[in-house]
Design a protein around this motif. Sequence first.
Motif, mmCIF file in Angstrom:
data_model
loop_
_atom_site.group_PDB
_atom_site.id
_atom_site.type_symbol
_atom_site.label_atom_id
_atom_site.label_comp_id
_atom_site.label_asym_id
_atom_site.label_seq_id
_atom_site.Cartn_x
_atom_site.Cartn_y
_atom_site.Cartn_z
ATOM 1 N N THR A 1 0.845 -1.191 0.000
ATOM 2 C CA THR A 1 0.000 0.000 0.000
ATOM 3 C C THR A 1 0.879 1.239 0.000
ATOM 4 O O THR A 1 1.729 1.400 0.886
ATOM 5 C CB THR A 1 -0.925 0.034 1.225
ATOM 6 N N ILE A 2 0.666 2.095 -0.982
ATOM 7 C CA ILE A 2 1.387 3.358 -1.041
ATOM 8 C C ILE A 2 0.510 4.453 -0.453
ATOM 9 O O ILE A 2 -0.712 4.442 -0.616
ATOM 10 C CB ILE A 2 1.807 3.706 -2.491
ATOM 11 N N SER A 3 1.132 5.382 0.247
ATOM 12 C CA SER A 3 0.381 6.505 0.796
ATOM 13 C C SER A 3 1.309 7.706 0.889
ATOM 14 O O SER A 3 2.531 7.581 0.735
ATOM 15 C CB SER A 3 -0.192 6.166 2.179
ATOM 16 N N ARG A 4 0.724 8.860 1.138
ATOM 17 C CA ARG A 4 1.510 10.079 1.258
ATOM 18 C C ARG A 4 0.879 10.990 2.283
ATOM 19 O O ARG A 4 -0.350 11.010 2.435
ATOM 20 C CB ARG A 4 1.646 10.782 -0.094
ATOM 21 N N ASP A 5 1.727 11.728 2.957
ATOM 22 C CA ASP A 5 1.270 12.739 3.908
ATOM 23 C C ASP A 5 1.806 14.061 3.377
ATOM 24 O O ASP A 5 2.979 14.392 3.584
ATOM 25 C CB ASP A 5 1.805 12.435 5.306
ATOM 26 N N ASN A 6 0.960 14.799 2.695
ATOM 27 C CA ASN A 6 1.418 16.023 2.052
ATOM 28 C C ASN A 6 1.901 17.063 3.067
ATOM 29 O O ASN A 6 2.829 17.821 2.787
ATOM 30 C CB ASN A 6 0.298 16.616 1.188
#
Length: 124
Positions: free
Chosen positions: A67-72
Amino acid sequence: VQLQASGGGLVQAGGSLRLSCLASGRHFSINAVAWYRQAPGKQRELVAGITRGGTVTYADSVKGRFTISRDNAKNTMYLQMNSLKPEDTAVYYCNAEGFQIDIPTARSSDFNSWGQGTLVTVSS
């Protein structure tokens, strides 16, 4: 824009790891981020990518496991890897593309940056 990847290591098959990649620099905005990997003797391949709007892409070999995710707000991207297999062994690289603004001139320039790579080794 510089990227610093971390989180790699040695894990047994079936285990999990979470990779992180922190972006740093001045006055930048990231559009798309991605994780790639390169196994010994093989070409670098896309593992997963996510756009700023949240559109996600996965390699068939990792669908349902990674699972890829990002916290901008933190300029950080993640790759959660579950049910790891020996064939997942590789150096993992983070990639980000976007633009930077030069404040004095208000000029914008595109960037495409790579992290230094983090080794993931999955033992059978």
